[in-house]
Design an enzyme around this catalytic site. Sequence first.
Site, mmCIF file in Angstrom:
data_model
loop_
_atom_site.group_PDB
_atom_site.id
_atom_site.type_symbol
_atom_site.label_atom_id
_atom_site.label_comp_id
_atom_site.label_asym_id
_atom_site.label_seq_id
_atom_site.Cartn_x
_atom_site.Cartn_y
_atom_site.Cartn_z
ATOM 1 N N ASP A 456 3.952 -3.259 -4.142
ATOM 2 C CA ASP A 456 2.854 -4.114 -4.620
ATOM 3 C C ASP A 456 2.697 -4.065 -6.136
ATOM 4 O O ASP A 456 2.240 -5.034 -6.739
ATOM 5 C CB ASP A 456 1.533 -3.799 -3.902
ATOM 6 C CG ASP A 456 1.131 -2.347 -3.956
ATOM 7 O OD1 ASP A 456 1.871 -1.550 -4.546
ATOM 8 O OD2 ASP A 456 0.080 -2.016 -3.397
HETATM 9 C C1 LAN Z 1 -1.279 5.919 -5.056
HETATM 10 C C2 LAN Z 1 -1.936 5.078 -6.050
HETATM 11 C C3 LAN Z 1 -1.550 3.642 -6.037
HETATM 12 C C4 LAN Z 1 -1.210 3.156 -4.655
HETATM 13 C C5 LAN Z 1 -1.220 1.612 -4.535
HETATM 14 C C6 LAN Z 1 -0.346 0.900 -5.539
HETATM 15 C C7 LAN Z 1 -2.649 1.121 -4.749
HETATM 16 C C8 LAN Z 1 -0.809 1.285 -3.125
HETATM 17 O O1 LAN Z 1 -0.989 -0.081 -2.876
HETATM 18 C C9 LAN Z 1 0.537 1.845 -2.789
HETATM 19 C C10 LAN Z 1 0.523 3.376 -2.878
HETATM 20 C C11 LAN Z 1 0.060 3.914 -4.226
HETATM 21 C C12 LAN Z 1 1.202 3.797 -5.201
HETATM 22 C C13 LAN Z 1 -0.339 5.390 -4.167
HETATM 23 C C14 LAN Z 1 0.333 6.313 -3.238
HETATM 24 C C15 LAN Z 1 -0.241 7.731 -3.106
HETATM 25 C C16 LAN Z 1 -0.764 8.279 -4.413
HETATM 26 C C17 LAN Z 1 0.387 8.369 -5.402
HETATM 27 C C18 LAN Z 1 -1.831 7.308 -4.920
HETATM 28 C C19 LAN Z 1 -3.014 7.145 -4.002
HETATM 29 C C20 LAN Z 1 -2.362 8.051 -6.122
HETATM 30 C C21 LAN Z 1 -2.354 9.528 -5.694
HETATM 31 C C22 LAN Z 1 -1.515 9.620 -4.415
HETATM 32 C C23 LAN Z 1 -0.687 10.913 -4.368
HETATM 33 C C24 LAN Z 1 0.000 11.040 -3.013
HETATM 34 C C25 LAN Z 1 -1.585 12.108 -4.662
HETATM 35 C C26 LAN Z 1 -0.966 13.419 -4.478
HETATM 36 C C27 LAN Z 1 -1.257 13.914 -3.138
HETATM 37 C C28 LAN Z 1 -0.350 14.143 -2.206
HETATM 38 C C29 LAN Z 1 -0.742 14.051 -0.798
HETATM 39 C C30 LAN Z 1 1.052 14.479 -2.501
#
Ligand code: LAN
Length: 723
Positions: A456
Amino acid sequence: MSASAKETAAKYRTDPAGWRLKVGEDSHGQHKWVYLPPGPQRDAWPQTPVDKYSMGLPTGLPELPKAQNKYEAARNGLTFYRELQSEDGHFASEYGGPLFLTPGLVIALHCYGVEIPRERKAELIRYLFNKLRPEMGWGLHTAAPPTVFGTVMNYVMLRMLGVGPDEGPMTAIRAKIHELGGATGIPTWGKVWLSILGCYDWEGVNPTPPELWCLPDWAPFAPWRWWIHVRLVFTPMAYLWGKRYVGPYTPLVNALRQEIYTQPYASINWPAQRENIHPGDLYNPHHLVFKSLNRILAVYEKLPYMTCVPSLRRAGLKAAYRQIVYEDENTGYQTVGPVSKAFNMICRLENEGRDSEACRLHLAKVDDFLWMSKDGLFMTGTNGSQLWDISFMAQAAVETGLANEDENKKTCIGMLDWLDKCQIRQNPRWYKEGYRQSSKGAWPFSTPEQSYTVSDCTGEGLKATIALQSLSYTPKPVTVERMRDAVDVLLSMQNASGGYASYELQRGSERMEMLNAAEVFGKIMVDYLYPECSTSVLSALEHFRKIDPKYRAVEISCCLERVIEWIHRDQRPDGSWYGSWGICFTYATMFALESLAIAGETHANSERVRRACAFLLGKQMTDGGWGETYMSCVTGVYSQHEQSQVVMTSWALLALIYGQSPDHDAIRRGCALIMSRQLPDGAWAQEDTEGIFNKNCAIDYPAFKHIFCIWALGRAAKYLGEV
Ligand code: LAN
């Protein structure tokens, strides 16, 4: 927060006039907060509105003439927000919420023997005291009630930062830990962190065998098939578990062993703690299959030394370490996210030593994750949300027509320049070896150095670029060839069922969820399919084909059709869609209705759209706004916020207009609510959290209140024929 926490937090406040955000110093879009002591350097580098705004200081921005209508309110919104644009063109923003990230980093720095500079230490402490809940503990994230995980990890972190065991509220926090049964009941990730620190015994952690990296690729549960974040957290965890790595034993470690348990440390039966997870922490209990597997693996661990076990373990450690090196080198030592960042740092230290190049490079990329907020310093969810915020802002500016106002033109040119430089131009160095999805042509969530394709983000990045390049006055730096690269990535990411996942194709069976070892998160083992991601891709392809109608035309139209079919299937009987990355039904329904609008489905001709609009209208509050809490994501049932929220109100309005709802009165009332909350300088105040991940952890998107309010007001003004 208790008075004592507040007072203690205030004690640690550093001089806010000393902090500056450096943008893009080492790489495009990079964030790095620095503290300047009083003196000529500080005087020569004045604070920007971004610095001041981030720390909650008065920005000095002027009051604007009161908006008389929706368009003027949107314009005032952008007049404020454009002041937060950094010199490189993007809008730097805080990205907090999760409370389990910073402790890992502090433990890693302890293993390195790094002394954290005084001001940073003080602000890290201040943040935690500011976020302490009245119940005297912390949860998984700032909006959640205390758990063992949150409370123990953050108590330990405060002690490591130099806070005394009985300073301020510390005695009460320790009492809370004891009341919860002590640290033996901490979830697995906490058990691992405490073992690394030397405050828990590796014997009390379920087997995490690095040998899994020796499985052939065809094995249905081989780690390369797991969701990227799980795989890249598992890999260094398995390495450290395999090595039974323990950091330096210090008097503090010894003291913590006495402080966080309810019984003498030496008397704890460690193997009995493997499955001991406090019920309050337990979102996703271990599956029976996982428990049985752990029993078998425990036997494997005890096999006599003559067997082939040691050489298998060595091969597993080698294979896991190789993946760790690939990941570091692919991402400029950022890694995919903050958890793997801290784990990988320790693995490189264990294997290559403190003076190695790898450790030096890792340490150089620590500050990218630290954000200075009004409440103090903390580790962010990623190294920022740069691309995500700017993409929405750009589209909002163009769609509302604000981009054509003279005073916004420089802002738009700056955004386009940033987006141009943010597109990833090649696949990562260890593309095949690291099992990576292709990234040539993609846009990432944060910065190009982080290097990860997100479906996305690529979609929204492409849409934003196309929108800005459609303006008469902008340069056109992103060529059609480069857009085609983005389209190639997007087409390569469609799953057999038609929907889109986040970072990669779905590589394994959803049944692998049975192996989910992280009790605090749900649906993490594989990359699932999401209406949000599917819509961003669909709409990007739709915009692209208007520019280059011949490129892969049949494939694109086929892809679009299949996305729509998947979106149809994902709709719930009540008309809504479940959101996995924003809260929750309001967020996903906005995306899904964008998809349906592109397919020509509106309130007038589609029962689905009517059902979705009715769902949203049924949730409108008496003040005209909408408000949903993160509990919707946790429970799967709409959870009404007690107060309307401007961000969800904007999402609902955007959704209703995608669906061409005939209920103009509802739209007017929603707009009036947003306008009534606008501040004299054009900004909106922060309300409750907006985002979520892994079903259970809220994460904040503070830029959304500006971006989506501007967008909703501007779109509504057009829809209602007011401009
Ligand atoms: C995010 C942030 C952005 C998010 C979107 C782009 C909004 C989504 O549409 C796709 C997935 C994604 C990229 C995403 C995946 C998981 C993340 C990276 C996070 C929520 C930000 C933090 C999270 C990450 C996994 C945090 C660390 C924790 C763990 C469980 C490893």
